[in-house]
Design an enzyme around this catalytic site. Structure first.
Site, PDB file in Angstrom:
ATOM      1  N   GLN A 162      50.917  41.032  39.692  1.00 42.96           N
ATOM      2  CA  GLN A 162      51.144  42.170  40.579  1.00 42.96           C
ATOM      3  C   GLN A 162      52.590  42.287  41.023  1.00 42.96           C
ATOM      4  O   GLN A 162      53.020  43.334  41.519  1.00 42.96           O
ATOM      5  CB  GLN A 162      50.238  42.067  41.804  1.00 42.96           C
ATOM      6  N   CYS A 172      47.067  43.627  45.235  1.00 42.69           N
ATOM      7  CA  CYS A 172      45.978  42.760  44.807  1.00 42.69           C
ATOM      8  C   CYS A 172      44.642  43.482  44.845  1.00 42.69           C
ATOM      9  O   CYS A 172      43.773  43.267  44.006  1.00 42.69           O
ATOM     10  CB  CYS A 172      45.931  41.508  45.655  1.00 42.69           C
ATOM     11  N   HIS A 213      43.965  38.565  51.000  1.00 43.85           N
ATOM     12  CA  HIS A 213      44.233  38.664  49.570  1.00 43.85           C
ATOM     13  C   HIS A 213      42.947  39.017  48.840  1.00 43.85           C
ATOM     14  O   HIS A 213      41.856  38.602  49.246  1.00 43.85           O
ATOM     15  CB  HIS A 213      44.787  37.331  49.075  1.00 43.85           C
ATOM     16  N   ASN A 221      43.138  35.370  39.640  1.00 43.24           N
ATOM     17  CA  ASN A 221      44.164  35.868  40.546  1.00 43.24           C
ATOM     18  C   ASN A 221      45.022  36.902  39.819  1.00 43.24           C
ATOM     19  O   ASN A 221      44.851  37.139  38.615  1.00 43.24           O
ATOM     20  CB  ASN A 221      45.020  34.703  41.053  1.00 43.24           C
TER      21      ASN A 221
END
Length: 323
Positions: free
Chosen positions: A122, A128, A269, A290
């Site tokens: 990102q 995110c 997050h 992630n």
């Protein structure tokens, strides 16, 4: 060197230069001293943690990475996401109902079954939420059509403001699902590539390539790890929010992550749960994708503690789209 910065350790000069080259870091003359001091402090923190890891005091190890010149509290605005609970109409929100099935699998890994695209980065944009939403949307589309088509996070960053998202300044997966529903589809990442900034493309004519992405609403998973496990086992990858504002998460390398200081409610997050499992010693984990690139963690993934009192809030805010 900037005024007030401690003197650098000359024995680390070579390692500092190698790290800057590896992660393409460039600083002004006034900035470098401060960044070097932060890097050296983080390096010591990582080394101390890994010494304890070698003694069996931790279940995971750390490593220096691209965040080495940032205090973990300072990296939040750049790489994480802010959010607030959205108002959702009852017609587009459903609550996950546990399936009437027998035993569910002891382990699941949807990336091995074609549901998951490659890990992305990102960058210095708090998007995110868009990566997490796209991950669960891609998974549900694969479940429906058998086709794995990467979709555009940038499309969500640029265009879902009216639904309540804030581009690179944060957002929510549920609001991203609402945008795809309202707009009748989402662009592919090939036709609308990620730029890590708030762009101005915003649905220009000719960018639609996948109108068959038809989101009818989304499902909220009850805030329990058992419900999340059933959802992952029977539905596919699930979008979740977590508390990640700890140096242990910032510099995670491998192993089973457990953070005693994590909050189960103060989430900052968004990530994607793509499976779960159990280590040979009986410790249970969530397999999580992630959006910090393949050089973070286990090629972009992390194993997070499962059935340890909802550590880091992994089951507190879970959802997936209805397609």
């Amino acid at each position: 060197m900037a005024s007030g910065s401690p003197s650098p350790d000359p024995s680390l000069d070579g390692e500092w230069e190698e790290w800057k080259k590896k992660y393409e870091k460039k600083y002004s003359q006034n900035e470098e001293g401060q960044k070097r001091a932060v890097w050296e402090n983080n390096k010591k923190t990582i080394e101390l943690h890994n010494e304890d890891y070698a003694k069996g005091k931790h279940g995971f190890s750390l490593e220096m990475n691209t965040f080495g010149d940032l205090f973990f509290v300072h990296h939040l605005p750049l790489f994480l996401c802010t959010s607030s609970p959205p108002f959702m109409g009852t017609k587009e929100m459903n609550v996950f109902e546990e399936p009437l099935v027998g035993d569910i699998p002891k382990s699941v890994d949807w990336k091995d079954r074609g549901y998951v695209t490659s890990v992305k980065d990102q960058g210095s944009c708090g998007a995110c939420w868009a990566f997490s939403a796209v991950g669960s949307l891609v998974g549900q589309m694969f479940r429906k059509t058998g086709k794995l088509v990467p979709l555009s996070e940038q499309n969500l960053v640029d265009c879902s403001w009216s639904q309540g998202n804030n581009g690179c300044n944060g957002g929510l997966m549920e609001l991203a699902f609402r945008y795809v529903k309202d707009n009748g589809g989402l662009d592919t990442s090939e036709s609308y590539p990620y730029e890590a900034l708030d762009s101005i493309m915003q649905d220009l004519p000719g960018y639609w390539e996948l109108r068959e992405v038809n989101v009818m609403g989304f499902v909220k998973v009850p805030s329990s790890e058992y419900a999340l496990m059933k959802a992952v086992a029977t539905v596919g990858p699930i979008s979740v929010g977590i508390d990640s504002k700890h140096y242990s998460f910032q510099f995670y390398k491998d192993g089973l992550y457990y953070e005693a200081d994590c909050s189960s409610s103060n989430l900052d997050h968004a990530v994607l749960v793509v499976g779960y499992g159990e280590e040979s010693d009986g410790r249970k984990y969530w397999l999580v994708k992630n959006s910090w690139g393949e050089r973070w963690g286990m090629n972009g993934y992390i194993k997070m503690a499962r059935d340890r009192n909802n550590n880091c809030g992994i089951a507190s805010d879970a959802s997936y789209p209805i397609v």
